[in-house]
Design a protein around this motif. Sequence first.
Motif, PDB file in Angstrom:
ATOM      1  N   GLU A   1      -9.963   7.049   4.364  1.00 38.92           N
ATOM      2  CA  GLU A   1      -8.989   5.776   4.526  1.00 38.92           C
ATOM      3  C   GLU A   1      -9.006   5.539   2.998  1.00 38.92           C
ATOM      4  OE1 GLU A   1      -9.742   2.413   6.868  1.00 38.92           O
ATOM      5  OE2 GLU A   1     -10.214   3.758   8.736  1.00 38.92           O
ATOM      6  N   GLU A   2     -10.244   5.347   2.149  1.00 33.50           N
ATOM      7  CA  GLU A   2     -10.307   4.997   0.894  1.00 33.50           C
ATOM      8  C   GLU A   2      -9.469   6.081   0.224  1.00 33.50           C
ATOM      9  OE1 GLU A   2     -13.467   5.473  -2.612  1.00 33.50           O
ATOM     10  OE2 GLU A   2     -14.268   5.125  -0.674  1.00 33.50           O
ATOM     11  N   TRP A   3      -9.763   7.361   0.192  1.00 31.05           N
ATOM     12  CA  TRP A   3      -8.823   8.361  -0.480  1.00 31.05           C
ATOM     13  C   TRP A   3      -7.447   8.209  -0.253  1.00 31.05           C
ATOM     14  CZ3 TRP A   3     -13.229  12.632   0.596  1.00 31.05           C
ATOM     15  CH2 TRP A   3     -14.378  12.295  -0.169  1.00 31.05           C
ATOM     16  N   THR A   4      -6.926   8.179   1.088  1.00 31.02           N
ATOM     17  CA  THR A   4      -5.685   8.119   1.249  1.00 31.02           C
ATOM     18  C   THR A   4      -4.948   6.991   0.614  1.00 31.02           C
ATOM     19  OG1 THR A   4      -5.858   9.355   3.374  1.00 31.02           O
ATOM     20  CG2 THR A   4      -3.864   8.091   3.223  1.00 31.02           C
ATOM     21  N   ALA A   5      -5.722   5.839   0.383  1.00 25.37           N
ATOM     22  CA  ALA A   5      -5.174   4.314  -0.365  1.00 25.37           C
ATOM     23  C   ALA A   5      -5.019   4.973  -1.521  1.00 25.37           C
ATOM     24  CB  ALA A   5      -6.199   3.358   0.064  1.00 25.37           C
ATOM     25  N   LYS A   6      -5.957   5.636  -2.352  1.00 22.16           N
ATOM     26  CA  LYS A   6      -5.708   6.048  -3.728  1.00 22.16           C
ATOM     27  C   LYS A   6      -4.569   6.989  -4.020  1.00 22.16           C
ATOM     28  CE  LYS A   6     -10.428   5.260  -5.220  1.00 22.16           C
ATOM     29  NZ  LYS A   6     -11.442   5.805  -5.832  1.00 22.16           N
ATOM     30  N   VAL A   7      -4.369   7.867  -2.956  1.00 18.65           N
ATOM     31  CA  VAL A   7      -3.122   8.973  -2.935  1.00 18.65           C
ATOM     32  C   VAL A   7      -1.764   8.022  -2.822  1.00 18.65           C
ATOM     33  CG1 VAL A   7      -1.776  10.549  -1.627  1.00 18.65           C
ATOM     34  CG2 VAL A   7      -4.347  10.776  -2.009  1.00 18.65           C
ATOM     35  N   ALA A   8      -1.626   6.849  -2.064  1.00 22.92           N
ATOM     36  CA  ALA A   8      -0.673   6.063  -1.710  1.00 22.92           C
ATOM     37  C   ALA A   8      -0.532   5.390  -3.098  1.00 22.92           C
ATOM     38  CB  ALA A   8      -1.041   5.277  -0.800  1.00 22.92           C
ATOM     39  N   ALA A   9      -1.442   4.811  -3.789  1.00 24.26           N
ATOM     40  CA  ALA A   9      -1.556   4.183  -5.151  1.00 24.26           C
ATOM     41  C   ALA A   9      -0.889   5.039  -6.047  1.00 24.26           C
ATOM     42  CB  ALA A   9      -2.848   3.484  -5.420  1.00 24.26           C
ATOM     43  N   TYR A  10      -1.304   6.130  -5.992  1.00 23.38           N
ATOM     44  CA  TYR A  10      -1.055   7.194  -7.088  1.00 23.38           C
ATOM     45  C   TYR A  10       0.783   7.593  -6.912  1.00 23.38           C
ATOM     46  CZ  TYR A  10      -0.521  11.205 -10.347  1.00 23.38           C
ATOM     47  OH  TYR A  10      -0.330  11.811 -11.597  1.00 23.38           O
ATOM     48  N   ILE A  11       0.971   7.614  -5.945  1.00 23.11           N
ATOM     49  CA  ILE A  11       2.388   7.984  -5.406  1.00 23.11           C
ATOM     50  C   ILE A  11       3.135   6.778  -5.873  1.00 23.11           C
ATOM     51  CG2 ILE A  11       3.994   8.136  -3.799  1.00 23.11           C
ATOM     52  CD1 ILE A  11       1.958   9.753  -1.970  1.00 23.11           C
ATOM     53  N   ASP A  12       2.824   5.734  -5.536  1.00 28.71           N
ATOM     54  CA  ASP A  12       3.568   4.301  -5.967  1.00 28.71           C
ATOM     55  C   ASP A  12       3.812   4.331  -7.368  1.00 28.71           C
ATOM     56  OD1 ASP A  12       4.794   2.099  -5.156  1.00 28.71           O
ATOM     57  OD2 ASP A  12       2.988   0.882  -5.637  1.00 28.71           O
ATOM     58  N   ASP A  13       2.609   4.517  -8.243  1.00 28.94           N
ATOM     59  CA  ASP A  13       2.571   4.321  -9.777  1.00 28.94           C
ATOM     60  C   ASP A  13       3.465   5.612 -10.350  1.00 28.94           C
ATOM     61  OD1 ASP A  13       0.842   2.248  -9.580  1.00 28.94           O
ATOM     62  OD2 ASP A  13      -0.588   3.398 -10.104  1.00 28.94           O
ATOM     63  N   HIS A  14       3.700   6.728  -9.562  1.00 31.31           N
ATOM     64  CA  HIS A  14       4.391   7.717 -10.050  1.00 31.31           C
ATOM     65  C   HIS A  14       5.526   8.431  -9.133  1.00 31.31           C
ATOM     66  CE1 HIS A  14       0.332   7.927 -11.651  1.00 31.31           C
ATOM     67  NE2 HIS A  14       0.897   8.376 -12.791  1.00 31.31           N
ATOM     68  N   ILE A  15       6.423   7.282  -8.457  1.00 29.86           N
ATOM     69  CA  ILE A  15       7.126   7.730  -7.535  1.00 29.86           C
ATOM     70  C   ILE A  15       8.287   8.624  -7.901  1.00 29.86           C
ATOM     71  CG2 ILE A  15       9.370   6.674  -6.363  1.00 29.86           C
ATOM     72  CD1 ILE A  15       7.534   4.383  -5.217  1.00 29.86           C
ATOM     73  N   GLY A  16       8.761   8.541  -8.996  1.00 32.49           N
ATOM     74  CA  GLY A  16       9.798   9.532  -9.698  1.00 32.49           C
ATOM     75  C   GLY A  16       9.148  11.063  -9.719  1.00 32.49           C
ATOM     76  N   ASP A  17       8.141  11.209  -9.678  1.00 36.88           N
ATOM     77  CA  ASP A  17       7.466  12.436  -9.628  1.00 36.88           C
ATOM     78  C   ASP A  17       7.536  13.235  -8.178  1.00 36.88           C
ATOM     79  OD1 ASP A  17       6.670  12.357 -12.386  1.00 36.88           O
ATOM     80  OD2 ASP A  17       4.656  12.011 -11.859  1.00 36.88           O
ATOM     81  N   PHE A  18       7.598  12.254  -7.457  1.00 41.29           N
ATOM     82  CA  PHE A  18       7.859  12.655  -5.919  1.00 41.29           C
ATOM     83  C   PHE A  18       9.184  12.544  -5.349  1.00 41.29           C
ATOM     84  CE2 PHE A  18       3.583  11.158  -6.842  1.00 41.29           C
ATOM     85  CZ  PHE A  18       2.649  12.294  -6.141  1.00 41.29           C
ATOM     86  N   ALA A  19       9.915  11.914  -5.425  1.00 41.16           N
ATOM     87  CA  ALA A  19      11.371  11.677  -4.971  1.00 41.16           C
ATOM     88  C   ALA A  19      12.123  10.726  -5.887  1.00 41.16           C
ATOM     89  CB  ALA A  19      11.152  11.087  -3.580  1.00 41.16           C
ATOM     90  N   THR A  20      13.619  10.883  -5.388  1.00 45.90           N
ATOM     91  CA  THR A  20      14.365   9.646  -5.716  1.00 45.90           C
ATOM     92  C   THR A  20      14.720   8.871  -4.743  1.00 45.90           C
ATOM     93  OG1 THR A  20      15.334  11.596  -7.301  1.00 45.90           O
ATOM     94  CG2 THR A  20      16.954   9.554  -6.530  1.00 45.90           C
ATOM     95  N   ILE A  21      14.445   7.593  -5.042  1.00 49.61           N
ATOM     96  CA  ILE A  21      14.782   6.518  -4.353  1.00 49.61           C
ATOM     97  C   ILE A  21      16.139   6.004  -4.273  1.00 49.61           C
ATOM     98  CG2 ILE A  21      13.824   4.180  -3.113  1.00 49.61           C
ATOM     99  CD1 ILE A  21      11.823   6.653  -3.564  1.00 49.61           C
ATOM    100  N   GLN A  22      16.767   6.090  -3.067  1.00 56.02           N
ATOM    101  CA  GLN A  22      18.175   5.451  -2.853  1.00 56.02           C
ATOM    102  C   GLN A  22      18.433   4.094  -2.248  1.00 56.02           C
ATOM    103  OE1 GLN A  22      20.636   8.592  -1.439  1.00 56.02           O
ATOM    104  NE2 GLN A  22      21.128   9.589  -3.607  1.00 56.02           N
ATOM    105  N   GLY A  23      18.877   3.113  -3.065  1.00 58.81           N
ATOM    106  CA  GLY A  23      19.091   1.928  -2.474  1.00 58.81           C
ATOM    107  C   GLY A  23      19.698   1.635  -1.048  1.00 58.81           C
TER     108      GLY A  23
END
Length: 169
Positions: free
Chosen positions: A147-169
Amino acid sequence: MNNMITIQEPELIKAAEQGLDEFVDVFVNATYKAIGGELNAQTMAMLNPQQVTLLAYRILRDEVMDGGFVQLIHNGYGPFFFHNPFGKAMRNWGLDELATLLNKAHRLYKKYHVEIEKECGDEEFMALFEQFADFDECDDIFVEHEEEWTAKVAAYIDDHIGDFATIQG
């Protein structure tokens, strides 16, 4: 390369409200959808290193939570995790304890992988868990910290969203 992966903002907001697993799932599912549902050498070339690392984390998590490192290795993922810089990537993402665990599991992998990777029936597969109980500690550590590691993965994604996907409004 990651412009091929698009996530709708309302979907992302809804997932984030539901929890960290759901947030991570939005990115994992969108990435799998973009590559036709299967991670292999051909589809890996379509992704950037961050996206490959995210899918690798999901594979690791699913395999180890289901059947431990013995299952992960038996199912053919050993080379993917232990012959690639996945542990270093986890360290770069701030998951130092997971990287340390992967190093420990790698030592066991080098010692036992030939026997674990052999084709076998269900009974022989189940016997592998007793035969290679050296992995039990690694499995326990992973389960305790998932759970702790998945939370860190989520935080990493959140801090680097552009590396993972383009977010469309």
